[in-house]
Design a protein around this motif. Structure first.
Motif, short mmCIF file in Angstrom:
data_model
loop_
_atom_site.label_atom_id
_atom_site.label_comp_id
_atom_site.label_asym_id
_atom_site.label_seq_id
_atom_site.Cartn_x
_atom_site.Cartn_y
_atom_site.Cartn_z
N SER A 176 16.81 17.62 11.73
CA SER A 176 16.20 16.64 10.90
C SER A 176 16.07 15.05 11.56
CB SER A 176 18.02 16.49 9.62
OG SER A 176 18.70 15.55 10.41
N PHE A 177 15.55 14.41 11.18
CA PHE A 177 15.68 13.19 11.53
C PHE A 177 15.69 11.85 10.66
CE2 PHE A 177 13.05 9.34 12.28
CZ PHE A 177 13.98 8.36 13.83
N ALA A 178 16.49 10.80 10.22
CA ALA A 178 17.08 10.53 9.62
C ALA A 178 17.06 8.51 10.81
CB ALA A 178 18.61 10.50 9.04
N MET A 179 16.46 7.39 9.83
CA MET A 179 16.36 6.35 10.12
C MET A 179 16.90 5.17 9.23
SD MET A 179 12.56 4.90 10.63
CE MET A 179 13.23 3.67 11.10
N ARG A 180 17.55 4.18 9.17
CA ARG A 180 17.50 2.72 8.53
C ARG A 180 16.53 2.26 7.92
NH1 ARG A 180 21.78 -0.12 10.78
NH2 ARG A 180 23.73 1.11 10.43
N PRO A 181 15.87 1.72 7.12
CA PRO A 181 14.93 1.82 7.14
C PRO A 181 14.75 -0.39 6.36
CG PRO A 181 15.29 2.01 4.43
CD PRO A 181 16.38 2.79 5.83
N TYR A 182 15.95 -0.99 7.39
CA TYR A 182 15.03 -2.13 6.91
C TYR A 182 16.62 -2.02 8.20
CZ TYR A 182 20.34 -1.24 4.81
OH TYR A 182 21.79 -0.79 4.83
N ARG A 183 16.42 -4.21 8.73
CA ARG A 183 17.66 -4.20 9.89
C ARG A 183 18.92 -5.13 9.04
NH1 ARG A 183 14.69 -9.12 13.48
NH2 ARG A 183 15.30 -9.64 11.13
N GLU B 246 21.07 -4.90 13.40
CA GLU B 246 20.74 -3.71 14.47
C GLU B 246 19.85 -3.21 13.25
OE1 GLU B 246 25.28 -1.22 15.08
OE2 GLU B 246 23.84 -0.61 13.02
N ARG B 247 18.88 -1.73 14.31
CA ARG B 247 18.06 -1.28 13.48
C ARG B 247 19.06 -0.04 13.98
NH1 ARG B 247 13.80 -2.55 12.17
NH2 ARG B 247 13.02 -4.37 13.20
N VAL C 57 23.49 9.99 17.11
CA VAL C 57 22.93 8.43 16.59
C VAL C 57 22.48 7.33 17.67
CG1 VAL C 57 25.83 7.82 16.12
CG2 VAL C 57 22.71 7.08 14.86
N PHE C 58 21.36 6.84 17.50
CA PHE C 58 20.93 5.97 17.76
C PHE C 58 21.32 4.64 17.43
CE2 PHE C 58 18.52 10.16 19.01
CZ PHE C 58 18.42 10.21 19.68
N ALA C 59 21.26 3.35 18.47
CA ALA C 59 20.81 2.57 18.14
C ALA C 59 20.14 1.25 18.76
CB ALA C 59 22.27 1.76 17.11
N ASP C 60 19.68 -0.04 18.24
CA ASP C 60 19.13 -1.04 19.33
C ASP C 60 19.68 -2.72 17.75
OD1 ASP C 60 16.57 -1.69 17.98
OD2 ASP C 60 15.89 0.64 19.32
N TYR C 61 19.48 -3.34 19.06
CA TYR C 61 19.88 -4.60 18.46
C TYR C 61 18.49 -5.80 18.88
CZ TYR C 61 25.00 -3.78 18.83
OH TYR C 61 26.23 -4.01 17.88
#
Lengths: 193, 144
Positions: free
Chosen positions: A77-84, A101-102, A131-135
């Protein structure tokens, strides 16, 4: 995490990914709803949302059914936050950074369903992911890392045609996605075919 | 669930449904003839719209605009804002622009950081190619 367990985890992820990415290799699985065999099925695809009061991730998953047991499947599965999302990070005495943050999550999962009614099944899933993230605008590193997820809930199912099962899965999920809360509501809509 | 969070969740779910509906429509590739305000030459500049919080506690907000990231970028300008929205015309470059706004929230200092990239986009028409640079919003408003 020490080196040896990390290698073991990567090997396990690789094996699961191989199974999930090539569903045609999995043997066809006879799915039986109570008193109603509906034929050989091999794979499932879902659109998913994982949310709590503070955060939302959307995405999808692919799974291959395992022939050894009806209802059992392995997938990715893959998921992402659809907003910052705004986060605050202390960087010194009385100094805070407020950052956009994304966040993204990738997981390999094993799920199982137990039919209790022609259109209702109990549902559980466990997963291992990263879980990955970036600013925005800074090279600072957000909190990232491995996580384990566990789902428990139910699935509403509807058979269409000879070889399709539509499902709506609703579950409570535990997953440390490096957000404010580790408890999530997980909703998935998809088809087994 | 707080009301604002609930609104946000519902907005996101609505947006997904709307996006799926729009994506299911057929695209019309024939855009016809170029409009009168068509820019047939690639623009060199675009606008950054900087949004900040102006209040009685923060009547003036100092900002620094960097080309690139805050750590490795070069300072393009420093300014003190007294309006909630201010736009800056900037060259279109291959990197993003970062704005750092400084708020004093006793006893803390809060640095609010956001970034955006100016990019040239184009539309093909039957008689011309039109270029434009979409105004990019940089949100350095203070959150509670």
């Amino acid at each position: 995490m020490s080196r040896v367990p990390l290698r073991a985890v990567i090997a396990l992820l690789g094996a699961l990914l191989f199974l999930a990415a090539i569903p045609a290799r999995a043997q066809e699985q006879e799915i039986y709803l109570p008193n109603r065999p509906i034929g050989p099925l091999r794979q499932a695809i879902y659109a998913e949302a994982t949310a709590n009061a503070e955060d939302v991730l959307i995405g999808g998953s692919l799974a291959a059914l395992v022939a050894a047991r009806p209802g059992l499947s392995v997938g990715a599965s893959f998921a992402m936050r659809p907003y910052r999302r705004w986060v605050r990070e202390p960087v010194g005495p009385h100094l805070l950074l407020q950052l956009h943050e994304r966040r993204y999550a990738f997981a390999l999962e094993v799920s199982d369903q137990y039919p209790v009614h022609p259109n209702l099944a109990l549902y559980s899933k466990i997963g291992l992911g990263y879980v990955f993230a970036d600013y925005e605008g800074t090279r600072r590193d957000p909190d990232e890392g491995w996580y384990v997820s566990a789902d428990a809930g139910f699935a509403l199912t509807m058979v269409t045609g000879d070889r399709h099962i539509w499902s709506l899965r609703i579950a409570h999920r535990y997953a440390d996605l490096r957000s404010d809360n580790r408890g999530w509501m997980h909703v998935a809509v998809g088809m087994t075919f | 669930m707080q009301r604002a969070s609930r609104r946000r969740v519902m907005g996101i779910i609505g947006g997904i449904v709307l996006a799926l509906l729009v994506a299911s429509c057929d695209d019309d590739d024939n855009l016809g003839y170029a409009p009168e305000d068509c820019h047939r030459v690639k623009p060199d500049t675009g606008y950054l719209l900087v949004k900040c919080t102006i209040s009685t506690a923060h009547p003036h907000v100092p900002i620094t605009l960097y080309r690139g990231s805050m750590e490795l970028g070069t300072v393009v300008l420093r300014d003190t804002l007294d309006a909630t929205e201010t736009d800056y015309e900037m060259p279109v470059v291959g990197s993003s622009y970062t704005v750092v706004a400084r708020y004093h929230v006793p006893p803390d200092t809060v640095l609010v950081i956001d970034a955006a990239r100016l990019e040239v986009e184009s539309h093909e028409y039957e008689d011309a190619t039109c270029y434009y640079v979409k105004t990019q919003e940089i949100d350095v408003r203070l959150r509670d």
